[in-house]
Scaffold this motif. Structure first.
Motif, mmCIF file in Angstrom:
data_model
loop_
_atom_site.group_PDB
_atom_site.id
_atom_site.type_symbol
_atom_site.label_atom_id
_atom_site.label_comp_id
_atom_site.label_asym_id
_atom_site.label_seq_id
_atom_site.Cartn_x
_atom_site.Cartn_y
_atom_site.Cartn_z
ATOM 1 N N GLU A 185 0.826 -1.206 0.000
ATOM 2 C CA GLU A 185 0.000 0.000 0.000
ATOM 3 C C GLU A 185 0.862 1.258 0.000
ATOM 4 O OE1 GLU A 185 -3.017 0.090 3.010
ATOM 5 O OE2 GLU A 185 -3.566 -2.011 2.689
ATOM 6 N N ARG A 186 1.950 1.213 0.768
ATOM 7 C CA ARG A 186 2.838 2.375 0.820
ATOM 8 C C ARG A 186 3.513 2.593 -0.536
ATOM 9 N NH1 ARG A 186 2.395 6.279 4.033
ATOM 10 N NH2 ARG A 186 2.833 5.181 5.965
ATOM 11 N N GLU A 187 3.929 1.520 -1.170
ATOM 12 C CA GLU A 187 4.540 1.648 -2.499
ATOM 13 C C GLU A 187 3.548 2.244 -3.493
ATOM 14 O OE1 GLU A 187 6.016 -2.177 -3.613
ATOM 15 O OE2 GLU A 187 7.895 -1.924 -2.509
ATOM 16 N N ALA A 188 2.297 1.763 -3.442
ATOM 17 C CA ALA A 188 1.271 2.297 -4.340
ATOM 18 C C ALA A 188 1.043 3.778 -4.068
ATOM 19 C CB ALA A 188 -0.029 1.520 -4.169
ATOM 20 N N GLN A 189 1.055 4.174 -2.813
ATOM 21 C CA GLN A 189 0.882 5.576 -2.445
ATOM 22 C C GLN A 189 2.011 6.416 -3.042
ATOM 23 O OE1 GLN A 189 0.891 6.157 1.807
ATOM 24 N NE2 GLN A 189 1.110 8.367 1.652
ATOM 25 N N ILE A 190 3.235 5.917 -2.955
ATOM 26 C CA ILE A 190 4.386 6.632 -3.507
ATOM 27 C C ILE A 190 4.292 6.701 -5.032
ATOM 28 C CG2 ILE A 190 6.890 6.560 -3.814
ATOM 29 C CD1 ILE A 190 7.000 5.250 -0.971
ATOM 30 N N LEU A 191 3.928 5.582 -5.658
ATOM 31 C CA LEU A 191 3.804 5.558 -7.120
ATOM 32 C C LEU A 191 2.697 6.497 -7.604
ATOM 33 C CD1 LEU A 191 4.318 1.767 -7.927
ATOM 34 C CD2 LEU A 191 5.872 3.653 -8.465
ATOM 35 N N ASN A 192 1.604 6.560 -6.860
ATOM 36 C CA ASN A 192 0.525 7.472 -7.235
ATOM 37 C C ASN A 192 1.007 8.926 -7.207
ATOM 38 O OD1 ASN A 192 -1.221 5.325 -7.514
ATOM 39 N ND2 ASN A 192 -2.196 5.606 -5.517
ATOM 40 N N ALA A 244 -0.779 -1.759 -17.535
ATOM 41 C CA ALA A 244 -2.230 -1.593 -17.408
ATOM 42 C C ALA A 244 -2.850 -1.178 -18.741
ATOM 43 C CB ALA A 244 -2.542 -0.557 -16.336
ATOM 44 N N LEU A 245 -2.228 -0.223 -19.418
ATOM 45 C CA LEU A 245 -2.763 0.249 -20.698
ATOM 46 C C LEU A 245 -2.710 -0.829 -21.772
ATOM 47 C CD1 LEU A 245 -1.400 3.886 -20.862
ATOM 48 C CD2 LEU A 245 -3.752 3.223 -21.394
ATOM 49 N N ALA A 246 -1.552 -1.464 -21.913
ATOM 50 C CA ALA A 246 -1.397 -2.476 -22.959
ATOM 51 C C ALA A 246 -2.359 -3.637 -22.755
ATOM 52 C CB ALA A 246 0.046 -2.973 -23.002
ATOM 53 N N ALA A 247 -2.549 -4.040 -21.497
ATOM 54 C CA ALA A 247 -3.452 -5.156 -21.215
ATOM 55 C C ALA A 247 -4.890 -4.811 -21.563
ATOM 56 C CB ALA A 247 -3.340 -5.558 -19.742
ATOM 57 N N LYS A 248 -5.328 -3.608 -21.195
ATOM 58 C CA LYS A 248 -6.708 -3.198 -21.489
ATOM 59 C C LYS A 248 -6.938 -3.060 -22.990
ATOM 60 C CE LYS A 248 -8.982 -2.825 -17.583
ATOM 61 N NZ LYS A 248 -10.202 -3.646 -17.349
ATOM 62 N N ILE A 249 -5.957 -2.510 -23.693
ATOM 63 C CA ILE A 249 -6.091 -2.357 -25.136
ATOM 64 C C ILE A 249 -6.154 -3.727 -25.805
ATOM 65 C CG2 ILE A 249 -4.941 -1.551 -27.229
ATOM 66 C CD1 ILE A 249 -3.818 0.779 -25.506
ATOM 67 N N ALA A 250 -5.292 -4.645 -25.382
ATOM 68 C CA ALA A 250 -5.292 -5.992 -25.962
ATOM 69 C C ALA A 250 -6.628 -6.679 -25.728
ATOM 70 C CB ALA A 250 -4.158 -6.814 -25.343
ATOM 71 N N GLU A 251 -7.184 -6.492 -24.549
ATOM 72 C CA GLU A 251 -8.486 -7.083 -24.240
ATOM 73 C C GLU A 251 -9.569 -6.523 -25.162
ATOM 74 O OE1 GLU A 251 -11.617 -6.894 -20.495
ATOM 75 O OE2 GLU A 251 -9.470 -6.779 -20.074
ATOM 76 N N ALA A 252 -9.528 -5.202 -25.386
ATOM 77 C CA ALA A 252 -10.534 -4.572 -26.255
ATOM 78 C C ALA A 252 -10.400 -5.024 -27.694
ATOM 79 C CB ALA A 252 -10.403 -3.050 -26.171
ATOM 80 N N MET A 253 -9.176 -5.308 -28.115
ATOM 81 C CA MET A 253 -8.936 -5.702 -29.501
ATOM 82 C C MET A 253 -9.171 -7.194 -29.724
ATOM 83 S SD MET A 253 -5.498 -3.482 -30.344
ATOM 84 C CE MET A 253 -5.430 -4.042 -32.065
ATOM 85 N N LEU A 269 -6.945 4.368 -17.563
ATOM 86 C CA LEU A 269 -6.398 5.622 -17.046
ATOM 87 C C LEU A 269 -7.226 6.247 -15.927
ATOM 88 C CD1 LEU A 269 -5.252 7.448 -20.316
ATOM 89 C CD2 LEU A 269 -3.801 6.323 -18.611
ATOM 90 N N GLU A 270 -8.445 5.784 -15.741
ATOM 91 C CA GLU A 270 -9.308 6.475 -14.773
ATOM 92 C C GLU A 270 -8.669 6.601 -13.383
ATOM 93 O OE1 GLU A 270 -13.918 7.144 -13.828
ATOM 94 O OE2 GLU A 270 -13.355 5.063 -14.122
ATOM 95 N N PRO A 271 -8.036 5.557 -12.845
ATOM 96 C CA PRO A 271 -7.429 5.744 -11.525
ATOM 97 C C PRO A 271 -6.279 6.743 -11.526
ATOM 98 C CG PRO A 271 -7.609 3.406 -12.096
ATOM 99 C CD PRO A 271 -7.870 4.187 -13.347
ATOM 100 N N ARG A 272 -5.575 6.845 -12.688
ATOM 101 C CA ARG A 272 -4.388 7.701 -12.765
ATOM 102 C C ARG A 272 -4.258 8.267 -14.185
ATOM 103 N NH1 ARG A 272 -3.150 2.960 -10.624
ATOM 104 N NH2 ARG A 272 -2.262 2.313 -12.622
ATOM 105 N N PRO A 273 -5.025 9.278 -14.538
ATOM 106 C CA PRO A 273 -4.979 9.803 -15.908
ATOM 107 C C PRO A 273 -3.592 10.272 -16.337
ATOM 108 C CG PRO A 273 -6.921 10.620 -14.771
ATOM 109 C CD PRO A 273 -6.085 9.929 -13.745
ATOM 110 N N HIS A 274 -2.735 10.655 -15.369
ATOM 111 C CA HIS A 274 -1.400 11.128 -15.718
ATOM 112 C C HIS A 274 -0.496 9.999 -16.214
ATOM 113 C CE1 HIS A 274 -2.812 14.377 -13.011
ATOM 114 N NE2 HIS A 274 -2.188 15.131 -13.878
#
Length: 200
Positions: A14-21, A72-81, A102-107
């Motif tokens: 959780e702390r790592e995710a907080q830092i990454l966010n 995250a992006l590549a996996a979602k795109i592959a799923e959609a395709m 991107l919704e959780p982290r648009p940046h």
């Protein structure tokens, strides 16, 4: 089973995710070259030494951000395709996937498409790898659209892929300027615009 904890008893994951966010916002808004580890520490509410303990360096932190964003992006795109669909629906499905990822982290999009990290760093290497994967996914989708229209010119493929990638970047940039929009809002807006463009 013992759960490893970070500072103040928070589980390390959780702390790592907080830092990454926090890092994703810093890198995504200011660019890798302008960000200091101290900036991330302040935004995350942790100490600089803790960031170095978890990620070793600014480069390690940047690479972790790029890996999380790209996978995250590549996996979602592959799923959609994965499901064949007419050109309009396929494009809409890919946009839906991008907005959802991107919704959780648009940046995260800017984290991948920022070229500010020195080319020999792990951050730049990871970002380049995922940009290549996403570009290949885009080219695959564009090729399907062109083939359906009876076109096979390689430069047409190159041009339309370029247009698609820059259009997605522009859409995400608009979203960052309008943070009140949800992924569902963006999908509905994109569908309306695609419909208007394809029926005009």
């Amino acid at each position: 089973m013992t759960v490893r904890t970070g500072s103040k008893g928070m589980p390390r994951g959780e702390r790592e995710a907080q830092i990454l966010n926090a890092a994703a916002i810093e890198f995504g808004t200011r660019g890798y070259a302008s960000v200091l580890v101290a900036d991330v520490a302040v935004r995350a509410g942790v100490s600089k030494p803790l960031i170095y303990l978890y990620f070793s360096s600014k480069d390690g932190l940047g690479a972790a951000c790029a890996e999380r964003a790209g996978s995250a992006l590549a996996a979602k795109i592959a799923e959609a395709m994965g499901a064949p669909a007419p050109t309009f629906l396929a494009a809409a499905a890919v946009l839906d996937a991008i907005f959802t990822a991107l919704e959780p982290r648009p940046h995260d999009w800017n984290v991948l498409y920022d070229h500010g990290a020195p080319p020999d760093t792990e951050t730049a290497t990871v970002a380049r790898r995922y940009r290549r994967i996403i570009a290949e996914q885009a080219a695959t989708g564009v090729w399907s659209a062109l083939a359906a229209a009876g076109l096979s010119d390689g430069r047409d493929l190159s041009l339309l892929t370029h247009i698609w990638m820059n259009s997605v970047t522009a859409v995400v940039s608009w979203w960052l300027d309008n943070p009140d929009q949800t992924a569902d809002d963006m999908s509905a807006r994109a569908h309306r615009i695609l419909t208007a463009l394809t029926t005009a």
